[in-house]
Design a protein around this motif. Structure first.
Motif, PDB file in Angstrom:
ATOM      1  N   ILE A   3       0.758  -1.359   0.156  1.00 15.90           N
ATOM      2  CA  ILE A   3      -0.366  -0.186   0.478  1.00 15.90           C
ATOM      3  C   ILE A   3       1.443   1.390   0.057  1.00 15.90           C
ATOM      4  N   ASP A   4       0.340   2.730  -0.196  1.00 18.20           N
ATOM      5  CA  ASP A   4       1.108   4.167   0.083  1.00 18.20           C
ATOM      6  C   ASP A   4       2.413   4.159  -1.053  1.00 18.20           C
ATOM      7  N   TRP A   5       1.348   4.284  -2.084  1.00 18.52           N
ATOM      8  CA  TRP A   5       2.398   4.149  -3.605  1.00 18.52           C
ATOM      9  C   TRP A   5       2.774   5.711  -3.636  1.00 18.52           C
ATOM     10  N   GLU A   6       2.920   7.114  -3.102  1.00 15.29           N
ATOM     11  CA  GLU A   6       2.901   8.323  -3.217  1.00 15.29           C
ATOM     12  C   GLU A   6       3.989   8.419  -3.134  1.00 15.29           C
ATOM     13  N   TRP A   7       4.979   7.533  -3.052  1.00 16.19           N
ATOM     14  CA  TRP A   7       6.642   8.014  -3.699  1.00 16.19           C
ATOM     15  C   TRP A   7       6.903   7.084  -4.144  1.00 16.19           C
ATOM     16  N   ALA A   8       6.106   6.415  -5.737  1.00 16.97           N
ATOM     17  CA  ALA A   8       6.863   4.988  -6.641  1.00 16.97           C
ATOM     18  C   ALA A   8       7.348   6.373  -6.751  1.00 16.97           C
ATOM     19  N   ALA A   9       9.183   5.571  -7.649  1.00 20.06           N
ATOM     20  CA  ALA A   9       9.429   6.844  -8.972  1.00 20.06           C
ATOM     21  C   ALA A   9      10.416   5.798  -9.859  1.00 20.06           C
ATOM     22  N   ILE A  10      10.993   6.036 -10.421  1.00 22.56           N
ATOM     23  CA  ILE A  10      11.678   5.331 -11.508  1.00 22.56           C
ATOM     24  C   ILE A  10      12.789   5.653 -10.111  1.00 22.56           C
ATOM     25  N   GLY A  11      14.304   4.851  -9.885  1.00 18.26           N
ATOM     26  CA  GLY A  11      15.360   4.433  -9.160  1.00 18.26           C
ATOM     27  C   GLY A  11      15.739   3.571  -9.794  1.00 18.26           C
ATOM     28  N   SER A  12      17.631   3.154  -8.263  1.00 16.16           N
ATOM     29  CA  SER A  12      17.697   2.122  -8.326  1.00 16.16           C
ATOM     30  C   SER A  12      16.586   0.901  -7.554  1.00 16.16           C
ATOM     31  N   PRO A  13      16.995   0.010  -7.686  1.00 12.32           N
ATOM     32  CA  PRO A  13      16.159  -1.423  -6.925  1.00 12.32           C
ATOM     33  C   PRO A  13      16.684  -1.107  -5.226  1.00 12.32           C
ATOM     34  N   LEU A  14      18.183  -0.375  -5.238  1.00 16.11           N
ATOM     35  CA  LEU A  14      18.074  -0.527  -4.181  1.00 16.11           C
ATOM     36  C   LEU A  14      17.114   0.793  -2.963  1.00 16.11           C
ATOM     37  N   ARG A  15      16.783   1.671  -3.798  1.00 17.51           N
ATOM     38  CA  ARG A  15      15.989   1.796  -2.821  1.00 17.51           C
ATOM     39  C   ARG A  15      14.813   1.401  -2.378  1.00 17.51           C
ATOM     40  N   ASP A  16      13.976   0.302  -3.212  1.00 16.31           N
ATOM     41  CA  ASP A  16      13.166   0.023  -1.990  1.00 16.31           C
ATOM     42  C   ASP A  16      13.698  -1.062  -0.581  1.00 16.31           C
ATOM     43  N   VAL A  17      14.836  -1.697  -1.343  1.00 14.87           N
ATOM     44  CA  VAL A  17      15.524  -2.345  -0.570  1.00 14.87           C
ATOM     45  C   VAL A  17      15.763  -1.636   1.104  1.00 14.87           C
ATOM     46  N   THR A  18      16.359  -0.418   0.756  1.00 15.07           N
ATOM     47  CA  THR A  18      16.884  -0.165   1.712  1.00 15.07           C
ATOM     48  C   THR A  18      15.973   0.469   2.221  1.00 15.07           C
ATOM     49  N   ILE A  19      15.121   0.681   1.915  1.00 18.11           N
ATOM     50  CA  ILE A  19      13.540   1.338   2.987  1.00 18.11           C
ATOM     51  C   ILE A  19      12.742  -0.212   3.599  1.00 18.11           C
ATOM     52  N   PHE A  20      13.078  -1.207   2.975  1.00 17.56           N
ATOM     53  CA  PHE A  20      12.113  -2.093   3.396  1.00 17.56           C
ATOM     54  C   PHE A  20      13.576  -2.934   4.083  1.00 17.56           C
ATOM     55  N   MET A  21      14.077  -2.180   4.571  1.00 16.79           N
ATOM     56  CA  MET A  21      15.012  -3.226   6.042  1.00 16.79           C
ATOM     57  C   MET A  21      14.840  -1.927   6.526  1.00 16.79           C
ATOM     58  N   GLN A  22      14.591  -0.946   6.933  1.00 18.44           N
ATOM     59  CA  GLN A  22      14.310  -0.194   8.144  1.00 18.44           C
ATOM     60  C   GLN A  22      13.823  -0.673   9.324  1.00 18.44           C
ATOM     61  N   ASP A  23      12.685  -1.771   8.934  1.00 23.72           N
ATOM     62  CA  ASP A  23      11.942  -2.090  10.221  1.00 23.72           C
ATOM     63  C   ASP A  23      12.730  -3.360  10.773  1.00 23.72           C
ATOM     64  N   ILE A  24      13.388  -3.489  10.130  1.00 22.65           N
ATOM     65  CA  ILE A  24      14.934  -5.296  10.679  1.00 22.65           C
ATOM     66  C   ILE A  24      15.886  -5.053  11.582  1.00 22.65           C
ATOM     67  N   TYR A  25      15.961  -5.337  12.744  1.00 25.25           N
ATOM     68  CA  TYR A  25      16.841  -4.998  13.513  1.00 25.25           C
ATOM     69  C   TYR A  25      17.898  -6.220  14.608  1.00 25.25           C
ATOM     70  N   ASP A  26      17.924  -6.699  13.147  1.00 25.37           N
ATOM     71  CA  ASP A  26      19.207  -8.484  13.215  1.00 25.37           C
ATOM     72  C   ASP A  26      20.236  -8.628  12.744  1.00 25.37           C
ATOM     73  N   ASP A  27      21.655  -8.410  13.391  1.00 17.13           N
ATOM     74  CA  ASP A  27      22.567  -8.232  11.863  1.00 17.13           C
ATOM     75  C   ASP A  27      22.461  -9.217  11.126  1.00 17.13           C
ATOM     76  N   ASP A  28      22.119 -10.332  11.059  1.00 13.85           N
ATOM     77  CA  ASP A  28      21.924 -11.672  10.149  1.00 13.85           C
ATOM     78  C   ASP A  28      20.708 -11.003   9.734  1.00 13.85           C
ATOM     79  N   LEU A  29      19.527 -10.283   9.624  1.00 15.60           N
ATOM     80  CA  LEU A  29      19.321 -10.516   8.736  1.00 15.60           C
ATOM     81  C   LEU A  29      19.292  -9.601   8.028  1.00 15.60           C
TER      82      LEU A  29
END
Length: 315
Positions: A205-231
């Motif tokens: 949901i919430d596609w407000e910031w959809a844009a053309i960019g590096s795929p790592l843009r999404d990957v690094t935002i996805f990582m923001q709710d993960i608080y574990d070194d291995d993950l």
């Protein structure tokens, strides 16, 4: 809510119950139970009425509706004031139960989400239908402002946090970094509050910031709710494999470079947002301190890795 009642009535839906969903949202969000007059069944929806100046998602949906249909469950969109969107009720976001899961189950869920992101990134880019994402000073400026406010209110706030942010942006010249991976369609905000698991599928949901960019843009935002070194280590490696499995090879050096710079920028962005949620009463003092310390620690870790690898120009 005359607008909502009128709009649903035109869709042959009779409102049976309605509840406003609280939280830090860019607009007003309601959970709605309605009776479909066509088939005489009860349906559950989410109605989002956008805040002024935060209605970009309406335009995004109009431009890439055929793409969003595969990844979201939008029922209707209203482009007239008040701009709004009606979606199927997907239940609770993945974030609500994520921390309680065993590591093995977290990995399975993470893998499923990364497969969906890789699928999105493999779609035709529609270059002329979306803005182009560029790094800038926006998140740094907001974060420094938030940390400054926090410092003026709480004695436990460390001035070293602000120094860390300021120095890493200056030394790495993050606002002028040009991403290196091939440009793709990015969701722009796939942290776990915007990811849902319903009917054995992942939805965004919430596609407000959809844009053309590096795929790592999404990957690094996805990582923001993960608080574990291995993950944290697992996410980019699994995503890279997903892209290769789809026949989309990414140069390893380009991938690592985008990962580092975008991760720092998004750690800074989400740090500012988490402080805002604390100001609004949605996080405890203990929780926000833990979040800040983790994200500052991650920024310092990535900076040191860049220094060690010699990828920056200032060592």
């Amino acid at each position: 809510m005359n607008d909502l009642e009128s709009r649903l009535s035109k869709m042959n839906l009779e409102i049976l119950s309605m509840e406003e969903i609280g939280g830090a949202h860019a607009g007003n969000i309601y959970k709605v139970e309605a009776l479909s007059e066509n088939v005489n069944t009860r349906e559950h929806y989410i109605y989002k009425e956008f805040a002024e100046g935060r209605d970009q998602e309406v335009e995004i949906h109009k431009n890439i509706e055929e793409i969003m249909t595969s990844f979201s469950r939008v029922v209707n969109v209203w482009e007239t004031s008040p701009k709004a969107m009606l979606m199927w009720d997907l239940g609770y976001p993945v974030k609500s139960g994520f921390e309680a899961l065993p590591i093995a189950e977290k990995k399975i869920l993470i893998s499923d989400i990364l497969k969906v992101l890789a699928s999105l990134h493999g779609m035709d880019t529609a270059q002329d239908k979306l803005p182009v994402h560029q790094l800038n000073t926006k998140w740094k400026d907001w974060c420094l402002d938030q940390l400054g406010k926090l410092s003026s209110r709480k004695s436990w706030s460390s001035p070293e946090w602000e120094i860390t942010i300021q120095e890493v942006y200056e030394r790495l010249d993050i606002p002028h970094y040009q991403t290196k991976c091939p440009s793709v369609i990015t969701h722009g905000d796939p942290h776990l509050e915007n990811v849902f698991y319903k009917d054995n599928e992942i939805w965004l949901i919430d596609w407000e910031w959809a844009a053309i960019g590096s795929p790592l843009r999404d990957v690094t935002i996805f990582m923001q709710d993960i608080y574990d070194d291995d993950l944290i280590s697992y996410v980019p490696e699994y995503y890279l494999q997903c892209m290769r499995d789809r026949g989309i090879p990414l140069d390893n050096d380009d991938f690592r470079s985008d990962l580092s710079y975008l991760y720092i920028d998004h750690l800074t962005m989400m740090l500012a947002w988490e402080v805002e949620k604390y100001f609004q009463g949605h996080l405890t003092e203990k929780r926000i301190r833990g979040i800040i310390e983790w994200k500052i620690g991650e920024i310092e870790r990535v900076r040191k890795e860049l220094e060690k690898k010699g990828l920056n120009e200032w060592i």
